[in-house]
Design a protein around this motif. Structure first.
Motif, PDB file in Angstrom:
ATOM      1  N   LEU A  99     -16.986  -0.534   0.974  1.00  0.00           N
ATOM      2  CA  LEU A  99     -15.896  -1.107   0.192  1.00  0.00           C
ATOM      3  C   LEU A  99     -15.115  -0.014  -0.523  1.00  0.00           C
ATOM      4  CD1 LEU A  99     -17.054  -2.366  -3.233  1.00  0.00           C
ATOM      5  CD2 LEU A  99     -18.737  -1.563  -1.580  1.00  0.00           C
ATOM      6  N   GLN A 100     -13.868  -0.356  -0.807  1.00  0.00           N
ATOM      7  CA  GLN A 100     -13.053   0.513  -1.658  1.00  0.00           C
ATOM      8  C   GLN A 100     -12.581  -0.318  -2.852  1.00  0.00           C
ATOM      9  OE1 GLN A 100     -10.258   2.981   0.555  1.00  0.00           O
ATOM     10  NE2 GLN A 100     -11.735   3.184   2.215  1.00  0.00           N
ATOM     11  N   CYS A 101     -11.539  -1.133  -2.672  1.00  0.00           N
ATOM     12  CA  CYS A 101     -11.117  -1.954  -3.822  1.00  0.00           C
ATOM     13  C   CYS A 101     -12.092  -3.098  -4.078  1.00  0.00           C
ATOM     14  CB  CYS A 101      -9.716  -2.506  -3.618  1.00  0.00           C
ATOM     15  SG  CYS A 101      -9.626  -3.970  -2.554  1.00  0.00           S
ATOM     16  N   GLY A 102     -12.797  -3.539  -3.040  1.00  0.00           N
ATOM     17  CA  GLY A 102     -13.809  -4.574  -3.199  1.00  0.00           C
ATOM     18  C   GLY A 102     -13.304  -6.003  -3.111  1.00  0.00           C
ATOM     19  N   TYR A 103     -12.000  -6.159  -2.901  1.00  0.00           N
ATOM     20  CA  TYR A 103     -11.481  -7.532  -2.927  1.00  0.00           C
ATOM     21  C   TYR A 103     -12.032  -8.384  -1.784  1.00  0.00           C
ATOM     22  CZ  TYR A 103      -8.471 -11.190  -4.576  1.00  0.00           C
ATOM     23  OH  TYR A 103      -8.034 -12.360  -5.122  1.00  0.00           O
ATOM     24  N   CYS A 104     -12.180  -7.772  -0.630  1.00  0.00           N
ATOM     25  CA  CYS A 104     -12.673  -8.519   0.533  1.00  0.00           C
ATOM     26  C   CYS A 104     -14.187  -8.645   0.545  1.00  0.00           C
ATOM     27  CB  CYS A 104     -12.230  -7.824   1.820  1.00  0.00           C
ATOM     28  SG  CYS A 104     -13.083  -6.233   2.104  1.00  0.00           S
ATOM     29  N   CYS A 136      -9.644  -6.665   5.699  1.00  0.00           N
ATOM     30  CA  CYS A 136      -9.822  -5.609   4.707  1.00  0.00           C
ATOM     31  C   CYS A 136      -8.664  -4.643   4.851  1.00  0.00           C
ATOM     32  CB  CYS A 136     -11.150  -4.876   4.939  1.00  0.00           C
ATOM     33  SG  CYS A 136     -11.374  -3.486   3.809  1.00  0.00           S
ATOM     34  N   ARG A 137      -7.983  -4.395   3.759  1.00  0.00           N
ATOM     35  CA  ARG A 137      -6.820  -3.508   3.840  1.00  0.00           C
ATOM     36  C   ARG A 137      -7.187  -2.078   3.461  1.00  0.00           C
ATOM     37  NH1 ARG A 137      -2.428  -5.737  -0.152  1.00  0.00           N
ATOM     38  NH2 ARG A 137      -1.362  -3.855   0.536  1.00  0.00           N
ATOM     39  N   CYS A 138      -8.448  -1.822   3.128  1.00  0.00           N
ATOM     40  CA  CYS A 138      -8.808  -0.497   2.630  1.00  0.00           C
ATOM     41  C   CYS A 138      -9.645   0.338   3.587  1.00  0.00           C
ATOM     42  CB  CYS A 138      -9.604  -0.617   1.337  1.00  0.00           C
ATOM     43  SG  CYS A 138      -8.819  -1.552   0.024  1.00  0.00           S
ATOM     44  N   THR A 139     -10.685  -0.228   4.161  1.00  0.00           N
ATOM     45  CA  THR A 139     -11.768   0.589   4.707  1.00  0.00           C
ATOM     46  C   THR A 139     -11.596   1.007   6.154  1.00  0.00           C
ATOM     47  OG1 THR A 139     -13.029  -1.317   5.483  1.00  0.00           O
ATOM     48  CG2 THR A 139     -13.414  -0.603   3.215  1.00  0.00           C
TER      49      THR A 139
HETATM   50 FE1  FES Z   1     -10.195  -3.374  -0.312  1.00  0.00          FE
HETATM   51 FE2  FES Z   1     -11.589  -4.483   1.675  1.00  0.00          FE
HETATM   52  S1  FES Z   1     -12.256  -2.952   0.279  1.00  0.00           S
HETATM   53  S2  FES Z   1      -9.652  -5.094   0.904  1.00  0.00           S
END
Ligand code: FES
Ligand code: FES
Length: 168
Positions: A99-104, A136-139
Protein backbone atom coordinates in the motif's frame (compact mmCIF):
# COMPACT_ATOMS: atom_id res chain seq x y z
CA UNK A 1 -39.07 8.01 2.88
CA UNK A 2 -39.81 4.56 4.30
CA UNK A 3 -37.72 3.41 7.22
CA UNK A 4 -36.86 -0.14 8.14
CA UNK A 5 -35.58 -1.78 11.30
CA UNK A 6 -32.86 -4.25 10.42
CA UNK A 7 -30.44 -6.50 12.23
CA UNK A 8 -26.86 -6.79 11.13
CA UNK A 9 -24.00 -8.70 12.69
CA UNK A 10 -20.67 -7.00 12.02
CA UNK A 11 -17.43 -8.76 12.91
CA UNK A 12 -19.40 -10.92 15.32
CA UNK A 13 -21.23 -8.08 17.07
CA UNK A 14 -25.01 -7.86 16.72
CA UNK A 15 -26.53 -4.52 15.81
CA UNK A 16 -30.08 -3.27 15.41
CA UNK A 17 -30.56 -0.13 13.37
CA UNK A 18 -33.11 1.85 11.43
CA UNK A 19 -32.33 2.69 7.83
CA UNK A 20 -34.02 4.38 4.92
CA UNK A 21 -35.06 2.23 1.99
CA UNK A 22 -32.28 3.73 -0.11
CA UNK A 23 -29.47 3.50 2.47
CA UNK A 24 -26.51 1.64 1.05
CA UNK A 25 -24.78 -1.00 3.14
CA UNK A 26 -21.52 0.94 3.04
CA UNK A 27 -23.21 4.00 4.53
CA UNK A 28 -24.97 1.91 7.18
CA UNK A 29 -21.62 0.42 8.16
CA UNK A 30 -19.77 3.72 8.20
CA UNK A 31 -22.31 6.33 9.20
CA UNK A 32 -24.76 4.38 11.35
CA UNK A 33 -22.46 1.85 12.99
CA UNK A 34 -19.06 3.59 12.89
CA UNK A 35 -17.12 0.98 10.92
CA UNK A 36 -15.26 3.65 9.01
CA UNK A 37 -12.44 1.36 7.94
CA UNK A 38 -14.49 0.52 4.86
CA UNK A 39 -13.88 3.26 2.33
CA UNK A 40 -16.20 4.80 -0.21
CA UNK A 41 -14.89 5.62 -3.65
CA UNK A 42 -16.97 5.55 -6.79
CA UNK A 43 -20.31 4.43 -5.32
CA UNK A 44 -20.94 2.74 -8.65
CA UNK A 45 -19.42 -0.73 -8.29
CA UNK A 46 -16.21 0.17 -10.09
CA UNK A 47 -13.41 0.77 -7.60
CA UNK A 48 -13.85 -1.91 -4.93
CA UNK A 49 -12.85 0.41 -2.08
CA UNK A 50 -16.06 -0.55 -0.27
CA UNK A 51 -15.54 -4.33 -0.43
CA UNK A 52 -16.66 -6.24 2.65
CA UNK A 53 -17.74 -9.82 3.24
CA UNK A 54 -21.46 -10.49 3.49
CA UNK A 55 -22.38 -13.94 4.73
CA UNK A 56 -18.92 -15.08 3.74
CA UNK A 57 -18.68 -13.65 0.24
CA UNK A 58 -16.93 -10.50 -0.90
CA UNK A 59 -19.40 -7.84 -2.02
CA UNK A 60 -19.10 -4.22 -3.00
CA UNK A 61 -21.10 -2.66 -0.22
CA UNK A 62 -22.06 0.34 -2.35
CA UNK A 63 -24.12 -2.01 -4.50
CA UNK A 64 -26.07 -3.59 -1.63
CA UNK A 65 -28.95 -1.87 0.10
CA UNK A 66 -28.81 -2.05 3.86
CA UNK A 67 -32.30 -3.57 3.90
CA UNK A 68 -31.02 -6.38 1.68
CA UNK A 69 -28.44 -7.19 4.33
CA UNK A 70 -31.07 -7.54 7.08
CA UNK A 71 -30.24 -10.64 9.14
CA UNK A 72 -26.81 -11.06 7.55
CA UNK A 73 -23.29 -11.24 8.88
CA UNK A 74 -20.83 -8.68 7.58
CA UNK A 75 -17.08 -8.73 8.03
CA UNK A 76 -15.03 -5.58 7.61
CA UNK A 77 -11.39 -4.62 7.85
CA UNK A 78 -11.85 -3.89 11.56
CA UNK A 79 -12.47 -7.59 12.12
CA UNK A 80 -9.29 -8.89 10.51
CA UNK A 81 -6.86 -8.57 13.41
CA UNK A 82 -7.40 -10.78 16.44
CA UNK A 83 -6.32 -9.68 19.91
CA UNK A 84 -4.08 -7.03 18.39
CA UNK A 85 -2.34 -9.47 16.06
CA UNK A 86 -2.46 -8.80 12.36
CA UNK A 87 -4.18 -11.34 10.14
CA UNK A 88 -1.90 -12.90 7.49
CA UNK A 89 -3.30 -10.63 4.79
CA UNK A 90 -2.51 -7.54 6.87
CA UNK A 91 0.96 -8.83 7.60
CA UNK A 92 1.44 -9.41 3.88
CA UNK A 93 0.49 -5.85 2.97
CA UNK A 94 2.87 -4.55 5.62
CA UNK A 95 5.81 -6.78 4.78
CA UNK A 96 5.48 -6.55 1.00
CA UNK A 97 4.69 -2.82 0.93
CA UNK A 98 1.29 -3.49 -0.64
CA UNK A 99 0.00 0.00 0.00
CA UNK A 100 0.89 3.63 -0.40
CA UNK A 101 -2.04 5.95 0.33
CA UNK A 102 -4.01 2.99 1.69
CA UNK A 103 -7.37 4.02 0.30
CA UNK A 104 -7.88 0.79 -1.63
CA UNK A 105 -6.33 -1.40 1.04
CA UNK A 106 -9.32 -2.46 3.19
CA UNK A 107 -11.25 -3.52 0.10
CA UNK A 108 -8.19 -5.19 -1.41
CA UNK A 109 -7.62 -7.22 1.71
CA UNK A 110 -11.24 -8.34 1.91
CA UNK A 111 -11.24 -9.28 -1.78
CA UNK A 112 -7.98 -11.18 -1.31
CA UNK A 113 -9.29 -13.04 1.72
CA UNK A 114 -12.33 -14.11 -0.29
CA UNK A 115 -9.91 -15.73 -2.75
CA UNK A 116 -7.77 -17.30 -0.04
CA UNK A 117 -10.83 -18.85 1.59
CA UNK A 118 -11.64 -20.57 -1.72
CA UNK A 119 -8.11 -21.22 -2.91
CA UNK A 120 -5.33 -21.54 -0.37
CA UNK A 121 -2.54 -21.63 -2.97
CA UNK A 122 -3.43 -19.23 -5.76
CA UNK A 123 -0.99 -18.48 -8.56
CA UNK A 124 -0.31 -14.93 -9.71
CA UNK A 125 -2.94 -15.03 -12.44
CA UNK A 126 -5.59 -16.18 -9.99
CA UNK A 127 -4.66 -13.40 -7.57
CA UNK A 128 -4.82 -10.78 -10.30
CA UNK A 129 -8.21 -12.10 -11.42
CA UNK A 130 -9.53 -12.03 -7.83
CA UNK A 131 -8.61 -8.37 -7.34
CA UNK A 132 -9.49 -7.17 -10.82
CA UNK A 133 -12.57 -5.41 -9.42
CA UNK A 134 -10.45 -3.44 -6.97
CA UNK A 135 -8.62 -0.41 -8.29
CA UNK A 136 -5.39 1.00 -6.89
CA UNK A 137 -4.00 4.24 -8.21
CA UNK A 138 -0.72 4.06 -6.29
CA UNK A 139 1.07 0.74 -6.21
CA UNK A 140 1.06 -0.69 -9.71
CA UNK A 141 -0.44 -3.86 -8.18
CA UNK A 142 2.72 -6.03 -8.07
CA UNK A 143 3.29 -5.47 -4.37
CA UNK A 144 -0.37 -6.24 -3.71
CA UNK A 145 0.04 -9.55 -5.53
CA UNK A 146 3.16 -10.20 -3.46
CA UNK A 147 1.20 -9.41 -0.29
CA UNK A 148 -1.49 -11.94 -1.17
CA UNK A 149 1.18 -14.56 -1.93
CA UNK A 150 2.77 -13.80 1.45
CA UNK A 151 -0.59 -14.29 3.16
CA UNK A 152 -1.19 -17.59 1.35
CA UNK A 153 2.22 -18.88 2.48
CA UNK A 154 1.62 -17.68 6.02
CA UNK A 155 -1.81 -19.32 6.22
CA UNK A 156 -0.39 -22.54 4.82
CA UNK A 157 2.38 -22.52 7.43
CA UNK A 158 -0.18 -21.85 10.19
CA UNK A 159 -2.36 -24.72 8.97
CA UNK A 160 0.63 -27.06 8.92
CA UNK A 161 1.59 -26.02 12.44
CA UNK A 162 -2.01 -26.57 13.62
CA UNK A 163 -1.96 -30.02 12.04
CA UNK A 164 1.17 -30.84 14.03
CA UNK A 165 3.38 -30.83 10.97
CA UNK A 166 1.12 -33.01 8.87
CA UNK A 167 3.37 -36.07 9.14
CA UNK A 168 1.19 -38.26 11.28
FE1 FES B 1 -3.42 4.23 -2.89
FE2 FES B 1 -4.10 1.72 -3.52
S1 FES B 1 -2.55 2.37 -2.14
S2 FES B 1 -5.14 3.56 -4.04
FE1 FES C 1 -18.13 0.69 -4.02
FE2 FES C 1 -16.38 1.99 -5.53
S1 FES C 1 -17.31 2.65 -3.68
S2 FES C 1 -17.11 -0.06 -5.78
Amino acid sequence: MAEHDIELTVNGTDHELTVDSRTLLVHALRDELGYTGTNVGCESSTCGACTVHLDGDAVKSCTVLAVQADGSEADTVEGLAEDGTYAPIQEGFQKEHGLQCGYCTPGMMLAANDLLERNSDPDEAEIREAIEGNLCRCTGYQNIVNAVEFAADEMSAEATATDGGGDD
